[in-house]
Scaffold this active site. Structure first.
Site: not given
Ligand code: MRU
Length: 346
Positions: A45-47, A88, A195, A236, A246-247
């Site tokens: 996960r993470g963009a 996603r 996370q 994201d 973002n999250k």
């Molecule tokens: O749901 P996730 O864990 O994929 O969400 C990730 C985030 O919100 C991160 O902050 C974002 O992707 C930036 S990662 C460098």
């Protein structure tokens, strides 16, 4: 140091982020369907990491297409791309990577299927390698905003685990530390998927960067006590006007930061900036299963039959964002101009 994701002859290998911090396991994903499922189920996960995984998954899928017929190959290839596009919805890096892979396919398709397959693999490896490089460049720019002895509050995980390595927001922290600054991190636990607690603390501890875990609701307390010098998060998707998806919980932090006069910084590569989306209203927000909210791991924390909602992201309006740190430099308000200039110089 761990590897977030790797291409091997057996398949795509990635650290299973659902199992951290108690287990460090690296499943080998041998088909594109497995890689797509890993994105959907948040093994990775993470963009930026999702973008790299999609690129590798597409390259893997293309390698396994069993036809010599160019039309049939194209149909199967586009079908693989579509499978990844449906994993996603919020992180634009996923769609950015799919577009890159399609461009490579179009460029090489006349040269024979063998060379298409190897060009796709090379592109996936390039996206992976470049991501680490861009994070380091971003870190170099962002570190200028961090002073010696600063305490940085972060949310979710925008570190090496969320990218091909080094990280966006945590890359900025790493750069500041490499410059000799004594920086400490307050990590929000980041309910419901944790996370922050599971991943950010884990990777910062590995680097011996001082990190203290707090629950999401404690952020205001520490800001009011003047224990936070800045908020620094990843993204994201960033709209053309600087609205930041973002999250979930990032928006609340931004409002709190503004109320306490604390700068709110976002670190994101240019691939996360989506000029096709004029403002945050247009960014699709992933709604995940309520089961993540009513339970903690395998333990239920709410009565049977509890209704719950689980938006995975929120949008912080640009007025709360002090700066957006990219690999090409730092964008300041008005973002509509500064982001466009960074994306399309000249
Ligand atoms: O749901 P996730 O864990 O994929 O969400 C990730 C985030 O919100 C991160 O902050 C974002 O992707 C930036 S990662 C460098």
């Amino acid at each position: 140091m761990f590897k977030t994701i790797e291409w091997t002859d057996e398949g795509v290998v990635m650290i299973d982020q659902r199992k951290l911090p108690s287990q460090e396991v690296y499943p080998v994903l041998k088909t594109y369907v497995e890689v797509a499922r890993a994105i959907k189920e948040m093994v990775i996960r993470g963009a930026p990491a999702i973008g790299v995984a999609a690129a590798m998954g597409i390259a893997l899928g293309a390698r396994h297409i069993k036809t010599e017929n160019p039309e049939e190959f194209e149909k199967a290839f586009l079908n693989i791309c579509e499978t990844f596009a449906e994993t996603r919805p919020t992180a634009v890096n996923l769609f950015w990577a799919i577009t890159k892979m399609k461009q490579v396919y179009l460029k090489f398709k006349e040269t024979g299927l063998g060379s298409v397959v190897s060009a796709l693999k090379n592109e996936a490896l390039h996206i992976q390698k470049e991501d680490v490089l861009l994070n380091r460049m971003m870190g170099g720019h962002g570190a200028k905003l961090i002073k010696d002895q600063d305490c940085v509050l972060t949310h979710c995980n925008a570190g090496a685990l969320a990218t091909a390595g080094y990280g966006t927001a945590l890359g900025v922290v790493r750069s500041a530390v490499e410059q000799g600054k004594r920086v400490s991190v307050l990590a929000d636990e980041t309910r419901p998927f944790l996370q922050g607690a599971r991943l950010t603390v884990w990777e910062l501890q590995k680097d011996q960067i001082p990190v203290t875990l707090i629950t999401d609701s404690m952020a205001g307390y520490f800001m009011k006590n003047q224990e936070v010098n800045c908020v620094l998060i990843g993204a994201d998707r960033v709209a053309a006007n600087g609205d930041v998806a973002n999250k979930i919980g990032s928006y609340s932090l931004a409002v709190l930061a503004r109320a306490h006069g604390i700068p709110f910084y976002v670190a994101a590569p240019l691939s996360t900036i989506d000029l096709n989306v004029s403002n945050g209203e247009e960014i699709p927000i992933e709604q995940r299963s309520p089961s993540e909210v009513i339970s903690l791991g395998k333990t239920f924390i709410a009565p049977n039959g509890t209704k719950a909602k689980n938006p995975a992201f929120d949008v912080t309006p640009n007025i709360y964002v002090s700066a957006i740190i990219t690999e090409e430099g730092i964008a300041r308000p008005p973002f509509i101009e500064s982001l466009r200039l960074l994306k399309n110089p000249s």
